[in-house]
Design an enzyme around this catalytic site. Structure first.
Site, PDB file in Angstrom:
ATOM      1  N   GLY A   1       1.014  -1.719  -0.290  1.00  0.00           N
ATOM      2  CA  GLY A   1      -0.002   0.397   0.093  1.00  0.00           C
ATOM      3  C   GLY A   1       0.866   0.825  -0.320  1.00  0.00           C
ATOM      4  N   ARG A   2       0.700   2.185   0.047  1.00  0.00           N
ATOM      5  CA  ARG A   2       1.049   3.467   1.114  1.00  0.00           C
ATOM      6  C   ARG A   2       2.589   3.644   1.105  1.00  0.00           C
ATOM      7  NH1 ARG A   2      -4.524   6.317   1.021  1.00  0.00           N
ATOM      8  NH2 ARG A   2      -5.358   4.617   2.569  1.00  0.00           N
ATOM      9  N   ILE A   3       2.427   3.164   2.235  1.00  0.00           N
ATOM     10  CA  ILE A   3       3.452   2.599   3.117  1.00  0.00           C
ATOM     11  C   ILE A   3       4.846   1.950   2.341  1.00  0.00           C
ATOM     12  CG2 ILE A   3       4.098   2.113   5.100  1.00  0.00           C
ATOM     13  CD1 ILE A   3       1.254   3.608   6.165  1.00  0.00           C
TER      14      ILE A   3
ATOM     15  N   ARG B   1      -1.879  -8.657  -1.955  1.00  0.00           N
ATOM     16  CA  ARG B   1      -3.261  -8.882  -1.984  1.00  0.00           C
ATOM     17  C   ARG B   1      -3.690  -9.003  -3.709  1.00  0.00           C
ATOM     18  NH1 ARG B   1      -7.853  -6.020   0.598  1.00  0.00           N
ATOM     19  NH2 ARG B   1      -6.747  -4.636  -0.207  1.00  0.00           N
TER      20      ARG B   1
ATOM     21  N   ILE C   1       5.496  -3.152  11.383  1.00  0.00           N
ATOM     22  CA  ILE C   1       5.437  -2.510  11.587  1.00  0.00           C
ATOM     23  C   ILE C   1       4.249  -1.814  11.547  1.00  0.00           C
ATOM     24  CG2 ILE C   1       7.562  -1.107  11.109  1.00  0.00           C
ATOM     25  CD1 ILE C   1       6.077  -0.293   8.217  1.00  0.00           C
ATOM     26  N   ALA C   2       3.382  -3.275  11.017  1.00  0.00           N
ATOM     27  CA  ALA C   2       2.094  -3.288  10.679  1.00  0.00           C
ATOM     28  C   ALA C   2       0.725  -2.891  11.585  1.00  0.00           C
ATOM     29  CB  ALA C   2       1.414  -4.773   9.709  1.00  0.00           C
ATOM     30  N   ARG C   3       0.781  -4.533  12.118  1.00  0.00           N
ATOM     31  CA  ARG C   3      -0.251  -4.838  13.354  1.00  0.00           C
ATOM     32  C   ARG C   3       0.222  -5.810  14.330  1.00  0.00           C
ATOM     33  NH1 ARG C   3      -1.912  -0.287  13.783  1.00  0.00           N
ATOM     34  NH2 ARG C   3      -4.004   0.810  13.572  1.00  0.00           N
TER      35      ARG C   3
ATOM     36  N   GLU D   1      -0.651  -6.067  22.516  1.00  0.00           N
ATOM     37  CA  GLU D   1      -0.257  -4.939  22.998  1.00  0.00           C
ATOM     38  C   GLU D   1      -1.114  -4.280  23.610  1.00  0.00           C
ATOM     39  OE1 GLU D   1       1.405  -3.456  19.172  1.00  0.00           O
ATOM     40  OE2 GLU D   1      -0.444  -1.589  19.839  1.00  0.00           O
TER      41      GLU D   1
ATOM     42  N   HIS E   1       4.972   0.626  20.108  1.00  0.00           N
ATOM     43  CA  HIS E   1       3.525   1.618  18.571  1.00  0.00           C
ATOM     44  C   HIS E   1       3.958   2.520  18.504  1.00  0.00           C
ATOM     45  CE1 HIS E   1      -0.251   0.044  16.662  1.00  0.00           C
ATOM     46  NE2 HIS E   1       0.705   1.360  15.534  1.00  0.00           N
ATOM     47  N   ILE E   2       5.402   3.366  17.945  1.00  0.00           N
ATOM     48  CA  ILE E   2       5.681   4.633  17.595  1.00  0.00           C
ATOM     49  C   ILE E   2       5.904   4.546  15.874  1.00  0.00           C
ATOM     50  CG2 ILE E   2       6.583   4.691  19.903  1.00  0.00           C
ATOM     51  CD1 ILE E   2       9.655   4.296  19.227  1.00  0.00           C
TER      52      ILE E   2
HETATM   53  C1  DGY Z   1      -1.901   3.296  12.566  1.00  0.00           C
HETATM   54  O1  DGY Z   1      -2.298   4.801  11.895  1.00  0.00           O
HETATM   55  O2  DGY Z   1      -2.426   2.492  12.191  1.00  0.00           O
HETATM   56  C2  DGY Z   1      -0.882   3.172  13.716  1.00  0.00           C
HETATM   57  O3  DGY Z   1       0.046   2.110  13.738  1.00  0.00           O
HETATM   58  C3  DGY Z   1      -0.694   4.006  15.049  1.00  0.00           C
HETATM   59  O4  DGY Z   1      -2.310   3.131  14.871  1.00  0.00           O
END
Ligand code: DGY
Length: 329
Positions: free
Chosen positions: A152-154, A174, A233-235, A264, A282-283
């Protein structure tokens, strides 16, 4: 005046903006437990959340609620089927965090590859006596293969950074991105298995859904090179953290960088026992400018979604725009 709940502590000047339009109930304290969240939403027309779980039960307890604005791009804390059934609008904050989050993913990947946190802990513990040719040997990013899962964008922002490091970029998503984006990023679409086998550095940037639960578990980790790194860095929940801790302990992969965790702010305790993982709370989007932009965008969505302000009725980031203008059910 319509009433809103701001469920989390946010910048006070954003609260002042919201007070121009709404009667604001602001929770500056700890995360609200579900019962307290329901109690405080009972008489509210809107809410600003940041990861707070909003499901059918919460919506049923809040019969006036019409808009919930999440200060995050990810909205796996919203049960969108329940939102649609109740004609409640959900909004999120995409785009404004792309570059900060990609920067952070890059930093975490470099820290994992070059063992920066591990070396720093060792130095602080007073172990450094002499320079050594084999002290904290890591792996190069420059000239290596980056594997992005979730283009995606990130993910695309990460792939652009890879060009400066002369990296090959392979990705899995996907669906395949448009040919001109692939060409611009010099990115090759591959299967997940192929990506895991070939990448020197795997970065996860996909949204959390039930289908993505444990996208990376023991079988996937077993496909990776022993020299590879994994960055999430997703979830939380996209990686099986217990399986990852095992793989790190047994050096089946070299190292990992994790900003998000299953359950978390609790962490799988085994992750705290392995040295070859960089752990952050989560920063990834946490720069002053980006968090301000996210908070203001969340406020814009709530103001417009509740039909006031300069964009009344046209929130910038509706997740389920079909409910706009429908009566709450
Ligand atoms: C998001 O924007 O989804 C970041 O993970 C902050 O929750």
């Amino acid at each position: 005046m319509q009433k809103i709940l701001v469920a989390r502590s946010i910048f006070p000047d954003v609260i002042d903006r919201l007070k121009q339009y709404f009667d604001v109930d602001w929770n500056e304290g700890d995360v609200l437990p579900a019962d307290e969240l329901k109690r405080r939403l009972a008489d509210k027309d809107g809410a600003l959340t940041a990861g707070d779980m909003i499901d059918a039960g919460v919506l049923a307890a809040a019969p006036r609620l019409r808009v919930v604005s999440n200060m995050a791009v990810g909205y796996n804390n919203f049960d969108m089927a329940a939102f649609n059934a109740a004609n409640v609008l959900g909004t999120n904050t995409p785009d404004v965090l792309n570059e900060s989050t990609a920067d952070f993913g890059w930093a975490l990947m470099m820290a994992a590859a070059r063992r920066i946190a591990e070396a720093e802990h060792w130095l602080r513990a007073g172990h450094w006596q002499k320079w050594s040719y084999d002290g904290f040997l890591g792996s190069d990013l420059y000239g290596s293969t980056l594997g992005v899962i979730g283009m995606g964008r990130i993910g695309q922002a990460l792939a652009r950074r890879a060009q400066g490091f002369d990296m090959r970029v392979i990705y899995h998503n996907r669906s395949r991105v448009a040919p001109q984006i692939e060409a611009e990023l010099n990115a090759e679409y591959v299967s997940k298995q192929d990506l895991l086998r070939r990448a020197d550095h795997v970065v996860l940037v996909l949204p959390y859904t039930k289908d993505n639960h444990h996208t990376i578990g023991a079988p996937e980790l077993a496909l990776m090179k022993p020299s590879a790194t994994l960055t999430n860095i997703a979830r939380g929940g996209i990686v099986d953290d217990a399986a990852l801790a095992d793989a790190l302990r047994d050096r089946r992969i070299a190292s990992a960088g994790l900003d998000v965790f299953e359950g978390e702010p609790q962490l799988h305790p085994a992750l705290l026992d392995v040295p070859n993982v960089v752990l952050t709370p989560h920063i990834a989007s946490a720069t002053e400018a980006t968090r301000r932009a996210m908070a203001n965008l969340a406020a814009d969505n709530l103001i417009a979604g509740l039909g006031v302000g300069p964009r009344a009725g046209q929130p910038p980031n509706p997740i389920n725009p079909d409910v706009l203008g429908k009566a709450r059910s």
